[in-house]
Motif scaffolding. Structure first.
Motif, PDB file in Angstrom:
ATOM      1  N   GLN A 351      -1.087  -9.440   4.945  1.00 11.72           N
ATOM      2  CA  GLN A 351      -1.390  -8.785   6.219  1.00 11.72           C
ATOM      3  C   GLN A 351      -1.074  -9.684   7.401  1.00 11.72           C
ATOM      4  N   ASP A 595       3.230  -0.405  -1.399  1.00 13.01           N
ATOM      5  CA  ASP A 595       2.503  -1.547  -0.857  1.00 13.01           C
ATOM      6  C   ASP A 595       2.013  -1.237   0.557  1.00 13.01           C
ATOM      7  N   TYR A 596       0.736  -1.491   0.800  1.00  9.31           N
ATOM      8  CA  TYR A 596       0.167  -1.160   2.107  1.00  9.31           C
ATOM      9  C   TYR A 596       0.898  -1.863   3.252  1.00  9.31           C
ATOM     10  N   ASN A 597       1.141  -3.155   3.102  1.00  8.81           N
ATOM     11  CA  ASN A 597       1.724  -3.900   4.221  1.00  8.81           C
ATOM     12  C   ASN A 597       3.148  -3.473   4.538  1.00  8.81           C
ATOM     13  N   TRP A 599       4.299  -0.512   4.106  1.00 11.87           N
ATOM     14  CA  TRP A 599       4.184   0.756   4.840  1.00 11.87           C
ATOM     15  C   TRP A 599       3.670   0.558   6.255  1.00 11.87           C
ATOM     16  N   ALA A 600       2.751  -0.369   6.417  1.00 15.80           N
ATOM     17  CA  ALA A 600       2.212  -0.611   7.754  1.00 15.80           C
ATOM     18  C   ALA A 600       3.349  -1.033   8.682  1.00 15.80           C
ATOM     19  N   VAL A 637      -1.986   8.502  -3.036  1.00 12.57           N
ATOM     20  CA  VAL A 637      -3.230   7.998  -2.421  1.00 12.57           C
ATOM     21  C   VAL A 637      -4.391   8.977  -2.600  1.00 12.57           C
ATOM     22  N   SER A 648      -6.504  -2.716  -0.387  1.00 18.88           N
ATOM     23  CA  SER A 648      -5.228  -2.208   0.147  1.00 18.88           C
ATOM     24  C   SER A 648      -5.094  -0.713  -0.065  1.00 18.88           C
ATOM     25  N   LEU A 651      -6.803   1.045   2.689  1.00 21.62           N
ATOM     26  CA  LEU A 651      -6.039   0.982   3.930  1.00 21.62           C
ATOM     27  C   LEU A 651      -4.808   1.890   3.857  1.00 21.62           C
ATOM     28  N   LEU A 652      -4.172   1.881   2.684  1.00 28.47           N
ATOM     29  CA  LEU A 652      -2.953   2.689   2.532  1.00 28.47           C
ATOM     30  C   LEU A 652      -3.255   4.180   2.685  1.00 28.47           C
ATOM     31  N   ARG A 653      -4.391   4.615   2.134  1.00 34.67           N
ATOM     32  CA  ARG A 653      -4.707   6.035   2.181  1.00 34.67           C
ATOM     33  C   ARG A 653      -4.769   6.534   3.620  1.00 34.67           C
TER      34      ARG A 653
END
Ligand code: BES
Ligand code: ZN
Length: 852
Positions: A351, A595-597, A599-600, A637, A648, A651-653
């Motif tokens: 992050q 991966d959350y990051n 996608w962020a 998700v 994660s 956060l991703l959801r």
């Protein structure tokens, strides 16, 4: 333009000890104070100058005492621009030790600075507490003092307060005595030798919870009545972090106490006052039921950040604000080290790259940036550098250095630096010296350009007849700036290289304009700056870029590298080094990304593109493209949190549902409709998304429901979520209704910047907000600029405009109006909007064709 006088005090009079008493009056909202400042005089003088602002000082009660001899004050000369008061004497005061006695009065205003009042509601009654916020230059608004970081002294604070209230200061109370009229006098233990900006005193009704570190430091969390059930998480993190830092720095926290206090009206996120750290409630309090995973994370990072300052900042302090980055850059790096230690399952370093590193690259790509180390004088200039460069670029170059040095040398260097300069001040070069000694590596040579020069490089891989070369240049997001600013900086760039054939990353050092690079045999794809360790962007020839598609799809590249590639292609599209179409094409390689990051990062870049083309008649096509990109992830998700899922995943959801819903995915919209009705029964992790989309796609009913709740909501985190939700209305009537609330008691001064920031992201609201800001500009400048430090954030929100009409209006407005504390931000917006206009004109045709 305003004059920026040099504001340093003469060095011939310096403080040793302040014996300071304050009597806050929480009914009349005034305070009285007196002080004996023990000073050392090195040159006979007829005048002594201190910092003071917004105080009344009676010269008749003021004097200097040397032994038994008194030197009365003849008069006081105020210098408003310099924020000083000069005490003039009948006869010269001789060299030696002396005591300066002063009596003064001030107001407890809603200023969020100096000694001020904060409002809260308990048992349906409006109440107030008094608190301080002195960094950077507001101790002088509470008591006359030598308000510079290098003028360290010991403070003996006493507070005279009504018996039923609690008093908190940096140290533990030594003595509580009766005082006339149902008052008590609380005298605190002497502080360590420290800077004025770290002093704190807080008076009010509080409840607290407490714990102890294994070294016996007493840690307490103070909150206004009724909130202590939300303090447990922060207490736990604080104890663990303190224990960890004791070991990490190899120096024990020197006080027997550490208090952390949640303040209901607070300008910053938190403030590291030595032993009495103050917090905005939303960055301290965590409610088991009503707080999101993201709030937990922010609270942990914030606590770790402020506790890092107890060493880096409080024990060793910057010599002058020019070296502010030493404090803030360092704490912004170390907070991740601590949180990673306490919550390894959060994968917080990933992050870091999305949050800090990326924020730095986003601001530092403008010609109107500043070097990490920047000369500043006046308070408004000082306030202005609490920005992404000092914090995030600072943290990013420290991370680069830490990797360059290796953990052992890094920690040894730090330890030596802190030991050598403890209770004193230091400059950047002192830190480099310590690292050079600990590592034997050329730290100054590596770091100097990163600290003293503006901007950062891009590295370009160029194929020639005789193999490849790596070139460097300064990255500008705007092609105009690239043309206009001549770059002479050559950075020392440590780079790791990874590819399908590299077993371990290869380390190279690019310290010239250009070096040859031999591509290993059998390379199908090759990525420079592996793990995104160095703040650079990498520009590849098209065929290398295209070669990333398969390793992205198959996830042969690790998440941070997948993230870096996505980030850079969009940046190069903006800077006209690549077409937006190439970037969008590559974005489709991320269809199976989880991966959350990654996608962020990708969604942030795509939102920029989305905002840019929002006015085009074919916008529907882009909307659909983005909808198709996010929608496949919905089933991954799901709509409800699963038992024991990863941080994660939570956060991703909300990220995926939020984006898919923004681009009108039907399944999400149907879910939102139903979910919205549940109100506070919605899972805390999803509430933000549901509120925002519920209002965005809803009508007056949804808007009014949240608005009513906003007005009475007592939990800061929830209030922010409600505000963000409200800000997404697509109805101008609602936006106006919301803006009209901003100048009323319903929106706290501390909350307005968050609300305005959210409104800037709303396409419909943007122009309305701009008109509103213009109308009440002087209020915003006075409240958040001029020595405050959030005006720049308010102004920077305008960066997403992309029309000539706005640009002209913005420029005209700021020709006529000052923007103290946000002057650089105004130039940054102008530069960015100019660049957006070009970007739009350049790529709108090809993007349309691509989407068709
Ligand atoms: N020293 C700052 C507080 C501060 C910020 C004082 C700006 C004066 C002006 C504190 O350590 C800090 O950096 N707080 C951050 C939060 C932190 C988690 C990054 C903030 O207030 O945003
Ligand atoms: Zn800080």
């Amino acid at each position: 333009m305003n004059r920026k006088p040099n504001v340093r005090l003469p060095s011939t009079v310096t403080p040793i000890r302040y014996v300071l008493t304050l009597h806050p009056d929480l009914e009349g909202f005034l305070f009285k104070g007196d002080e004996d400042i023990h000073i050392s005089i090195t040159k006979p003088t007829r005048a002594i100058t201190l910092h003071a602002r917004d105080l009344v000082i009676n010269y008749k009660d003021s004097y200097v005492r040397i032994g038994k001899q008194n030197f009365p004050v003849k008069g006081i000369v105020w210098n408003e621009a310099n924020e000083t008061a000069t005490f003039e004497f009948e006869k010269p005061v001789p060299v030696g030790k002396a005591v300066l006695h002063l009596e003064f009065e001030g107001k407890l205003a809603d200023s969020l600075r100096g000694f001020y009042r904060a409002r809260y509601v308990h048992a349906d009654k409006e109440k107030f507490l008094a608190t301080t916020q002195f960094e950077a230059t507001d101790a002088r608004a509470a008591f006359p003092c030598f308000d510079e970081p290098a003028q360290k002294a010991v403070f003996d604070v006493s507070l005279v307060i009504p018996k039923h209230l609690e008093a908190i200061s940096n140290t533990v109370p030594l003595e509580v005595t009766e005082h006339a009229g149902n008052f008590k006098r609380v005298a605190f233990a002497p502080t360590p030798k420290m800077s004025t900006y770290l002093l704190a005193f807080i008076v009010g009704e509080f409840e607290f919870i407490e714990g102890k570190t294994k070294d016996g430091v007493q840690v307490r969390i103070f909150v206004t009545p009724g909130k202590k059930h939300q303090a447990g998480f922060a207490l736990d993190v604080a104890i663990k972090t303190l224990e960890y830092f004791n070991e990490f720095f190899g120096i024990k926290y020197p006080l027997p106490n550490l208090d952390m206090i949640g303040i209901p009206d607070f300008a910053a996120g938190a403030m590291e006052n030595w032993g009495a750290v103050t917090y905005r409630e939303s960055q301290l309090l965590v409610d088991d039921e009503h707080s999101s995973a993201s709030t937990r994370q922010w609270t942990a990072l914030t606590v770790a950040h402020e506790l890092a300052h107890q060493w880096f900042g409080n024990l060793v302090t910057m010599e002058w604000w020019t070296h502010l980055w030493l404090n803030e850059g360092f704490a912004s790096y170390i907070e991740y080290v601590a949180v990673d230690h306490i919550f390894p399952e959060w994968e917080i370093w990933k992050q870091f790259v999305y949050i800090d590193f990326n924020t730095a690259l986003e601001l530092d790509c403008l010609a109107n940036t500043h070097p990490i180390e920047v000369t500043v004088h006046h308070p408004s200039e000082i306030g202005e550098i609490f920005d992404a460069i000092s914090y995030h670029k600072g943290a990013s170059v420290i991370r680069m250095l830490a990797e360059f040095l290796g953990e052992q040398a890094f920690r040894k260097g730090l330890h030596n630096y802190l030991k050598t300069h403890a209770y004193k001040n230091a400059e950047t070069k002192d830190l480099w010296k310590a690292f050079e000694k600990a590592s034997g590596k050329p730290v100054v040579k590596l770091m100097d350009t990163w600290i003293t020069k503006p901007g950062y490089p891009y590295v370009q891989l160029v194929e020639g007849k005789n193999g490849c070369v790596l070139k460097q240049g300064r990255f500008f997001s705007s092609p105009v700036s690239r043309k206009n600013v001549k770059n002479t900086t050559v950075w020392g760039i440590p780079l790791s290289v990874t590819s399908n054939v590299h077993k371990n990353p290869e380390k190279i050092f690019l310290d010239k304009k250009e070096i040859p690079y031999r591509i290993p045999k059998g390379v199908e794809w090759i990525k420079f700056n592996a793990l995104e360790s160095t703040p650079v962007r990498v520009d590849y020839p098209s065929r290398f870029l295209e070669a990333f598609r398969t390793p992205i799809e198959k996830k042969e590249l690790v998440p941070l590298d997948r993230l870096g590639i996505a980030r850079d292609v969009f940046a190069f599209a903006e800077s006209d080094q690549l077409s937006t179409v190439q970037a969008l094409q590559l974005a489709t390689a991320y269809r199976d990304e989880v991966d959350y990051n990654v996608w962020a990062e990708l969604s942030t870049r795509l939102s920029e593109v989305n905002a840019l083309f929002r006015d085009e008649i074919w916008y529907e096509k882009l909307d659909r493209f983005l909808r198709d990109l996010y929608s496949p992830l919905i089933s991954y998700v799901g709509f409800s949190p699963r038992a024991k899922e990863s941080h994660s995943m939570s956060l991703l959801r909300s990220l995926i549902l939020g984006q898919a819903g923004l681009h009108k995915n039907k399944q999400v919209l149907t879910w939102i409709k139903k979910e919205f009705r549940k109100g506070v029964k919605i899972h805390a992790d999803l509430r933000g998304v549901v509120y925002s989309l519920g209002v965005r796609h809803g009508g007056s009913k949804e808007f009014q429901t949240l608005l009513q709740r906003y007005k009475t909501e007592d939990m800061a985190e929830e209030r922010n979520r409600l505000a963000r939700g409200l800000s997404q209305s697509q109805n101008p009537k609602h936006i106006n209704e919301l803006l009209n609330l901003v100048l009323t008691k319903h929106v706290r001064l501390q909350d307005a910047p968050t609300l305005l920031g959210a409104l800037w992201t709303n396409y419909i609201a943007r122009p309305i907000l701009w008109e509103f800001l213009k109308k009440d500009w002087s209020h915003f400048e006075k409240t958040y600029g001029q020595g405050g430090h959030t005006l720049d954030r308010i102004v920077l929100g305008a960066r997403t405009f992309h029309s000539q009409k706005f640009l002209k209006d913005f420029k005209t407005f700021f020709k006529k109006h000052s923007a103290q504390g946000a002057e650089r931000a105004v130039s940054q917006v102008i530069e960015q909007v100019e660049s957006n206009i070009l970007w739009l004109a350049r790529d709108k045709k090809v993007v349309r064709r691509f989407l068709e």
